[in-house]
Design a protein around this motif. Structure first.
Motif, PDB file in Angstrom:
ATOM      1  N   TRP A 221       0.851  -1.162   0.218  1.00 19.19           N
ATOM      2  CA  TRP A 221       0.086   0.045  -0.014  1.00 19.19           C
ATOM      3  C   TRP A 221       1.008   1.362  -0.123  1.00 19.19           C
ATOM      4  CZ3 TRP A 221      -0.920  -3.955   3.527  1.00 19.19           C
ATOM      5  CH2 TRP A 221      -1.971  -4.889   3.312  1.00 19.19           C
ATOM      6  N   LEU A 222       0.255   2.194  -0.504  1.00 23.67           N
ATOM      7  CA  LEU A 222       1.003   3.494  -0.152  1.00 23.67           C
ATOM      8  C   LEU A 222      -0.060   4.841  -0.105  1.00 23.67           C
ATOM      9  CD1 LEU A 222       2.323   5.630  -3.088  1.00 23.67           C
ATOM     10  CD2 LEU A 222       2.022   3.274  -3.843  1.00 23.67           C
ATOM     11  N   CYS A 223       0.205   5.844   0.223  1.00 25.38           N
ATOM     12  CA  CYS A 223      -0.385   7.079   0.133  1.00 25.38           C
ATOM     13  C   CYS A 223       0.331   8.027  -0.641  1.00 25.38           C
ATOM     14  CB  CYS A 223      -0.663   7.726   1.442  1.00 25.38           C
ATOM     15  SG  CYS A 223      -1.693   6.584   2.833  1.00 25.38           S
ATOM     16  N   ALA A 224      -0.337   9.023  -1.684  1.00 24.78           N
ATOM     17  CA  ALA A 224       0.227   9.794  -2.502  1.00 24.78           C
ATOM     18  C   ALA A 224      -0.493  10.775  -3.085  1.00 24.78           C
ATOM     19  CB  ALA A 224       1.170   8.942  -3.529  1.00 24.78           C
ATOM     20  N   TRP A 225      -0.175  11.774  -3.573  1.00 24.53           N
ATOM     21  CA  TRP A 225      -0.976  12.576  -4.390  1.00 24.53           C
ATOM     22  C   TRP A 225      -0.794  11.789  -5.849  1.00 24.53           C
ATOM     23  CZ3 TRP A 225       3.290  16.433  -2.684  1.00 24.53           C
ATOM     24  CH2 TRP A 225       2.856  17.123  -1.723  1.00 24.53           C
ATOM     25  N   CYS A 226      -2.033  11.991  -6.597  1.00 27.58           N
ATOM     26  CA  CYS A 226      -2.020  11.072  -7.748  1.00 27.58           C
ATOM     27  C   CYS A 226      -2.494  11.963  -8.889  1.00 27.58           C
ATOM     28  CB  CYS A 226      -3.080  10.215  -7.631  1.00 27.58           C
ATOM     29  SG  CYS A 226      -2.944   9.044  -6.502  1.00 27.58           S
TER      30      CYS A 226
ATOM     31  N   LEU B  50       5.923   7.028  -8.842  1.00 27.96           N
ATOM     32  CA  LEU B  50       5.812   5.840  -9.296  1.00 27.96           C
ATOM     33  C   LEU B  50       4.535   5.637 -10.331  1.00 27.96           C
ATOM     34  CD1 LEU B  50       5.629   3.880  -5.913  1.00 27.96           C
ATOM     35  CD2 LEU B  50       7.569   4.088  -7.700  1.00 27.96           C
ATOM     36  N   VAL B  51       4.995   4.871 -11.605  1.00 28.11           N
ATOM     37  CA  VAL B  51       3.789   4.944 -12.605  1.00 28.11           C
ATOM     38  C   VAL B  51       3.289   3.378 -12.817  1.00 28.11           C
ATOM     39  CG1 VAL B  51       3.415   5.155 -15.114  1.00 28.11           C
ATOM     40  CG2 VAL B  51       5.074   6.735 -13.933  1.00 28.11           C
ATOM     41  N   PHE B  52       1.944   3.539 -12.611  1.00 29.92           N
ATOM     42  CA  PHE B  52       0.917   2.271 -12.557  1.00 29.92           C
ATOM     43  C   PHE B  52       0.029   2.221 -13.893  1.00 29.92           C
ATOM     44  CE2 PHE B  52       2.057   3.062  -8.017  1.00 29.92           C
ATOM     45  CZ  PHE B  52       2.568   1.775  -7.608  1.00 29.92           C
ATOM     46  N   ALA B  53       0.112   1.065 -14.430  1.00 29.40           N
ATOM     47  CA  ALA B  53      -0.873   0.811 -15.383  1.00 29.40           C
ATOM     48  C   ALA B  53      -2.266   0.972 -14.619  1.00 29.40           C
ATOM     49  CB  ALA B  53      -0.981  -0.473 -16.273  1.00 29.40           C
ATOM     50  N   TYR B  54      -3.317   1.746 -15.116  1.00 35.07           N
ATOM     51  CA  TYR B  54      -4.628   1.861 -14.452  1.00 35.07           C
ATOM     52  C   TYR B  54      -5.702   1.412 -15.089  1.00 35.07           C
ATOM     53  CZ  TYR B  54      -8.283   3.803 -11.634  1.00 35.07           C
ATOM     54  OH  TYR B  54      -9.283   4.154 -10.743  1.00 35.07           O
ATOM     55  N   PRO B  55      -6.457   0.467 -14.739  1.00 39.35           N
ATOM     56  CA  PRO B  55      -6.657   0.173 -13.261  1.00 39.35           C
ATOM     57  C   PRO B  55      -5.988  -1.438 -13.114  1.00 39.35           C
ATOM     58  CG  PRO B  55      -8.477  -0.581 -14.530  1.00 39.35           C
ATOM     59  CD  PRO B  55      -7.656   0.274 -15.411  1.00 39.35           C
ATOM     60  N   ASP B  56      -5.206  -1.948 -13.821  1.00 44.09           N
ATOM     61  CA  ASP B  56      -4.611  -3.193 -13.725  1.00 44.09           C
ATOM     62  C   ASP B  56      -3.565  -3.236 -12.694  1.00 44.09           C
ATOM     63  OD1 ASP B  56      -6.123  -3.772 -16.086  1.00 44.09           O
ATOM     64  OD2 ASP B  56      -4.514  -3.393 -17.580  1.00 44.09           O
TER      65      ASP B  56
ATOM     66  N   GLY C 266      -4.250   5.798 -19.286  1.00 43.13           N
ATOM     67  CA  GLY C 266      -4.319   4.470 -18.669  1.00 43.13           C
ATOM     68  C   GLY C 266      -3.296   4.350 -17.774  1.00 43.13           C
ATOM     69  N   HIS C 267      -2.722   5.598 -17.246  1.00 47.84           N
ATOM     70  CA  HIS C 267      -1.650   5.320 -16.199  1.00 47.84           C
ATOM     71  C   HIS C 267      -2.009   6.281 -14.934  1.00 47.84           C
ATOM     72  CE1 HIS C 267       0.618   4.286 -19.598  1.00 47.84           C
ATOM     73  NE2 HIS C 267       1.402   3.251 -18.705  1.00 47.84           N
ATOM     74  N   LEU C 268      -1.758   5.710 -13.814  1.00 55.28           N
ATOM     75  CA  LEU C 268      -1.831   6.461 -12.768  1.00 55.28           C
ATOM     76  C   LEU C 268      -0.265   6.700 -12.155  1.00 55.28           C
ATOM     77  CD1 LEU C 268      -4.300   6.292  -9.621  1.00 55.28           C
ATOM     78  CD2 LEU C 268      -1.729   6.060  -9.050  1.00 55.28           C
ATOM     79  N   ILE C 269      -0.167   7.819 -11.936  1.00 55.23           N
ATOM     80  CA  ILE C 269       1.148   8.321 -11.381  1.00 55.23           C
ATOM     81  C   ILE C 269       1.132   8.988  -9.799  1.00 55.23           C
ATOM     82  CG2 ILE C 269       3.076  10.014 -11.503  1.00 55.23           C
ATOM     83  CD1 ILE C 269       2.172  10.462 -14.618  1.00 55.23           C
ATOM     84  N   ALA C 270       1.666   7.896  -8.942  1.00 51.75           N
ATOM     85  CA  ALA C 270       1.861   8.204  -7.377  1.00 51.75           C
ATOM     86  C   ALA C 270       2.954   9.146  -7.451  1.00 51.75           C
ATOM     87  CB  ALA C 270       1.816   6.925  -6.628  1.00 51.75           C
ATOM     88  N   ILE C 271       2.385  10.563  -6.850  1.00 49.81           N
ATOM     89  CA  ILE C 271       3.620  11.509  -6.589  1.00 49.81           C
ATOM     90  C   ILE C 271       4.133  11.691  -5.221  1.00 49.81           C
ATOM     91  CG2 ILE C 271       3.820  13.995  -6.892  1.00 49.81           C
ATOM     92  CD1 ILE C 271       1.843  13.720  -9.187  1.00 49.81           C
ATOM     93  N   PRO C 272       5.044  11.216  -4.681  1.00 52.02           N
ATOM     94  CA  PRO C 272       5.414  11.213  -3.211  1.00 52.02           C
ATOM     95  C   PRO C 272       5.840  12.704  -2.948  1.00 52.02           C
ATOM     96  CG  PRO C 272       7.289  10.521  -4.466  1.00 52.02           C
ATOM     97  CD  PRO C 272       6.233  10.699  -5.610  1.00 52.02           C
ATOM     98  N   HIS C 273       5.789  13.047  -1.624  1.00 46.91           N
ATOM     99  CA  HIS C 273       6.074  14.331  -1.192  1.00 46.91           C
ATOM    100  C   HIS C 273       7.510  14.734  -1.492  1.00 46.91           C
ATOM    101  CE1 HIS C 273       6.653  17.888   1.563  1.00 46.91           C
ATOM    102  NE2 HIS C 273       5.567  17.859   1.614  1.00 46.91           N
TER     103      HIS C 273
END
Length: 77
Positions: free
Chosen positions: A18-23, A43-49, A28-35
């Motif tokens: 798990w992680l908490c991040a701005w997004c 971090l880049v993820f294929a969304y929603p896969d 088709g990609h979700l980018i999780a942006i850390p502080h």
């Protein structure tokens, strides 16, 4: 957003945990942006896969002081 406190933080689940991040979501990609203070890359993820958005973080609990050390009682012997 006017500042970083206004920007929503999301709770995410992915294959490694798990992680908490701005997004940011797009194409088709979700980018999780850390502080920025963490110096970690986004971090880049294929969304929603590859990632699931479990919800928005609405509160955080944190200690104001360090936990006290456990005290050992003397047996008096």
């Amino acid at each position: 957003w006017a500042n970083e406190l206004d920007r929503p933080i999301y709770f995410l689940e992915h294959r490694d945990g798990w992680l908490c991040a701005w997004c940011s979501l797009g194409e088709g990609h979700l980018i999780a942006i850390p502080h920025p203070s963490t110096s970690l890359p986004p971090l880049v993820f294929a969304y929603p896969d590859e990632v699931e958005v479990l919800g928005q973080v609405v509160g955080v609990a944190s200690r104001l002081t360090a936990p006290s050390r456990a005290r050992v009682r003397s047996t008096g012997v």
